[in-house]
Design a protein around this motif. Structure first.
Motif, PDB file in Angstrom:
ATOM      1  N   GLY A   1      26.600  15.412  26.957  1.00 58.42           N
ATOM      2  CA  GLY A   1      25.375  16.489  27.112  1.00 58.42           C
ATOM      3  C   GLY A   1      25.936  17.650  27.484  1.00 58.42           C
ATOM      4  O   GLY A   1      25.206  18.841  27.813  1.00 58.42           O
ATOM      5  N   VAL A   2      27.279  17.930  27.324  1.00 63.61           N
ATOM      6  CA  VAL A   2      27.775  19.257  27.796  1.00 63.61           C
ATOM      7  C   VAL A   2      28.654  19.989  26.689  1.00 63.61           C
ATOM      8  O   VAL A   2      29.326  19.285  25.976  1.00 63.61           O
ATOM      9  CB  VAL A   2      29.173  18.948  28.958  1.00 63.61           C
ATOM     10  N   THR A   3      28.262  21.116  26.263  1.00 65.65           N
ATOM     11  CA  THR A   3      28.802  21.644  24.960  1.00 65.65           C
ATOM     12  C   THR A   3      30.006  22.558  25.201  1.00 65.65           C
ATOM     13  O   THR A   3      30.018  23.574  24.769  1.00 65.65           O
ATOM     14  CB  THR A   3      27.787  22.459  24.297  1.00 65.65           C
ATOM     15  N   LEU A   4      30.940  21.829  25.641  1.00 64.79           N
ATOM     16  CA  LEU A   4      32.229  22.207  26.072  1.00 64.79           C
ATOM     17  C   LEU A   4      33.376  21.674  25.175  1.00 64.79           C
ATOM     18  O   LEU A   4      33.310  20.414  25.042  1.00 64.79           O
ATOM     19  CB  LEU A   4      32.601  22.410  27.482  1.00 64.79           C
ATOM     20  N   ARG A   5      34.498  22.330  24.938  1.00 64.94           N
ATOM     21  CA  ARG A   5      35.447  21.740  23.907  1.00 64.94           C
ATOM     22  C   ARG A   5      36.274  20.977  24.863  1.00 64.94           C
ATOM     23  O   ARG A   5      37.440  21.269  25.322  1.00 64.94           O
ATOM     24  CB  ARG A   5      36.174  22.736  22.964  1.00 64.94           C
ATOM     25  N   ALA A   6      36.103  19.607  25.112  1.00 62.37           N
ATOM     26  CA  ALA A   6      36.817  18.804  25.784  1.00 62.37           C
ATOM     27  C   ALA A   6      36.668  17.174  25.592  1.00 62.37           C
ATOM     28  O   ALA A   6      35.452  17.019  24.985  1.00 62.37           O
ATOM     29  CB  ALA A   6      36.471  18.829  27.417  1.00 62.37           C
ATOM     30  N   PHE A   7      37.528  16.375  25.530  1.00 66.38           N
ATOM     31  CA  PHE A   7      37.300  14.898  25.380  1.00 66.38           C
ATOM     32  C   PHE A   7      38.281  14.188  26.211  1.00 66.38           C
ATOM     33  O   PHE A   7      39.465  14.557  26.490  1.00 66.38           O
ATOM     34  CB  PHE A   7      37.243  14.453  23.789  1.00 66.38           C
ATOM     35  N   SER A   8      37.827  12.981  26.459  1.00 64.40           N
ATOM     36  CA  SER A   8      38.812  11.999  27.129  1.00 64.40           C
ATOM     37  C   SER A   8      38.781  10.689  26.238  1.00 64.40           C
ATOM     38  O   SER A   8      38.387  10.514  25.182  1.00 64.40           O
ATOM     39  CB  SER A   8      37.994  11.254  28.627  1.00 64.40           C
ATOM     40  N   TRP A   9      40.173  10.096  26.551  1.00 62.04           N
ATOM     41  CA  TRP A   9      40.732   8.836  25.667  1.00 62.04           C
ATOM     42  C   TRP A   9      40.979   7.818  26.421  1.00 62.04           C
ATOM     43  O   TRP A   9      41.634   8.223  27.831  1.00 62.04           O
ATOM     44  CB  TRP A   9      41.622   9.496  24.609  1.00 62.04           C
ATOM     45  N   ARG A  10      40.957   6.667  26.063  1.00 64.11           N
ATOM     46  CA  ARG A  10      41.703   5.586  26.380  1.00 64.11           C
ATOM     47  C   ARG A  10      42.133   4.694  25.550  1.00 64.11           C
ATOM     48  O   ARG A  10      41.231   4.216  24.860  1.00 64.11           O
ATOM     49  CB  ARG A  10      40.563   4.841  27.649  1.00 64.11           C
ATOM     50  N   LEU A  11      43.448   4.080  25.729  1.00 63.26           N
ATOM     51  CA  LEU A  11      43.833   3.369  24.624  1.00 63.26           C
ATOM     52  C   LEU A  11      44.643   2.133  25.326  1.00 63.26           C
ATOM     53  O   LEU A  11      45.351   2.432  26.241  1.00 63.26           O
ATOM     54  CB  LEU A  11      44.860   3.845  23.587  1.00 63.26           C
ATOM     55  N   ASP A  12      44.431   0.881  24.883  1.00 61.10           N
ATOM     56  CA  ASP A  12      45.337   0.076  25.440  1.00 61.10           C
ATOM     57  C   ASP A  12      46.469  -0.499  24.574  1.00 61.10           C
ATOM     58  O   ASP A  12      46.516  -0.666  23.421  1.00 61.10           O
ATOM     59  CB  ASP A  12      44.403  -1.441  25.465  1.00 61.10           C
ATOM     60  N   ASP A  13      47.577  -0.694  25.418  1.00 55.16           N
ATOM     61  CA  ASP A  13      48.801  -1.004  24.490  1.00 55.16           C
ATOM     62  C   ASP A  13      48.737  -2.502  24.346  1.00 55.16           C
ATOM     63  O   ASP A  13      48.168  -3.241  24.772  1.00 55.16           O
ATOM     64  CB  ASP A  13      50.109  -0.343  25.275  1.00 55.16           C
ATOM     65  N   GLU A  14      50.070  -2.694  23.505  1.00 48.54           N
ATOM     66  CA  GLU A  14      50.388  -4.211  23.261  1.00 48.54           C
ATOM     67  C   GLU A  14      50.537  -5.019  24.508  1.00 48.54           C
ATOM     68  O   GLU A  14      50.213  -6.282  24.308  1.00 48.54           O
ATOM     69  CB  GLU A  14      51.396  -4.321  22.357  1.00 48.54           C
TER      70      GLU A  14
ATOM     71  N   GLY B   1      48.693  -2.833  28.956  1.00 49.09           N
ATOM     72  CA  GLY B   1      48.605  -1.631  29.802  1.00 49.09           C
ATOM     73  C   GLY B   1      47.672  -0.787  29.040  1.00 49.09           C
ATOM     74  O   GLY B   1      47.176  -0.692  27.948  1.00 49.09           O
ATOM     75  N   ARG B   2      46.952   0.094  30.097  1.00 49.37           N
ATOM     76  CA  ARG B   2      45.934   1.063  29.593  1.00 49.37           C
ATOM     77  C   ARG B   2      46.470   2.550  29.891  1.00 49.37           C
ATOM     78  O   ARG B   2      47.063   2.876  30.872  1.00 49.37           O
ATOM     79  CB  ARG B   2      44.716   0.912  30.415  1.00 49.37           C
ATOM     80  N   HIS B   3      46.294   3.468  28.777  1.00 43.97           N
ATOM     81  CA  HIS B   3      46.756   4.944  28.958  1.00 43.97           C
ATOM     82  C   HIS B   3      45.424   5.554  28.709  1.00 43.97           C
ATOM     83  O   HIS B   3      44.558   5.109  27.926  1.00 43.97           O
ATOM     84  CB  HIS B   3      47.748   5.154  27.877  1.00 43.97           C
ATOM     85  N   HIS B   4      45.314   6.363  29.588  1.00 45.54           N
ATOM     86  CA  HIS B   4      44.053   7.370  29.335  1.00 45.54           C
ATOM     87  C   HIS B   4      44.480   8.705  29.672  1.00 45.54           C
ATOM     88  O   HIS B   4      45.451   9.000  30.441  1.00 45.54           O
ATOM     89  CB  HIS B   4      43.034   6.774  29.974  1.00 45.54           C
TER      90      HIS B   4
END
Length: 167
Positions: free
Chosen positions: A53-66, A69-72
């Motif tokens: 609901g916020v119209t600012l240019r930003a995003f978060s991410w989360r990826l799991d590795d093999e 482990g988790r990277h975000h």
């Protein structure tokens, strides 16, 4: 910890191009914390600001590795700076804002985006396959687009029918 509600298709905020973050305020710091908390839920890879609901240019991410482990992280004012010509054509894509529906979506096999963090330091997120898909998907959100917009015509027709049946 604040996990924000995800806006779903039909909410006009999802079709609103997001404004650049021009100044780091307490509100922007809170937005980043909320984006990180919201993406850090099972089954989530990325969350764009307009999805909460916020119209600012930003995003978060989360990826799991093999290795399990988790990277975000997060990116303010991300811009795609490189896309490969080679494509990943066989990937099914879904979206928290179009819940429960997955469709094949062609994307560049490699993508790089650049932006900044809360301290104004340069952030680069790049990769192939799922990382490339995530970058293109989240930056698309910030531009006011949904992944279904880029589906092949027969698939898009089916997707829109499926969405109508669920609403």
């Amino acid at each position: 910890m604040t996990v924000r509600e995800i806006r779903t298709i039909g909410d006009p905020v999802l079709r609103t191009p997001c404004d650049p973050v021009r100044e780091i305020t307490d509100g922007v710091r809170t937005l980043v914390a909320d984006l990180l908390d919201t993406v850090d839920q099972e089954g989530r890879a990325g969350v764009a600001a307009n999805q909460i609901g916020v119209t600012l240019r930003a995003f978060s991410w989360r990826l799991d590795d093999e290795d399990g482990g988790r990277h975000h992280g997060y990116v303010l004012n991300p811009e795609i700076t490189e896309l490969s010509e080679d494509l990943q054509e066989d990937g099914e894509e879904g979206c928290l804002s179009v819940p429960g529906l997955w469709y094949p979506r062609t994307r560049a096999a490699f993508a790089r985006c650049e932006g900044t963090d809360l301290e104004g330091e340069r952030v680069v997120l790049e990769g192939r396959d799922i990382t490339a898909r995530l970058i293109q998907h989240e930056v698309g959100h910030l531009d006011g687009a949904l992944y279904i917009d880029g589906l092949e015509r027969p698939v898009k027709k089916r997707a829109l029918r499926d969405i109508r049946e669920r609403l």
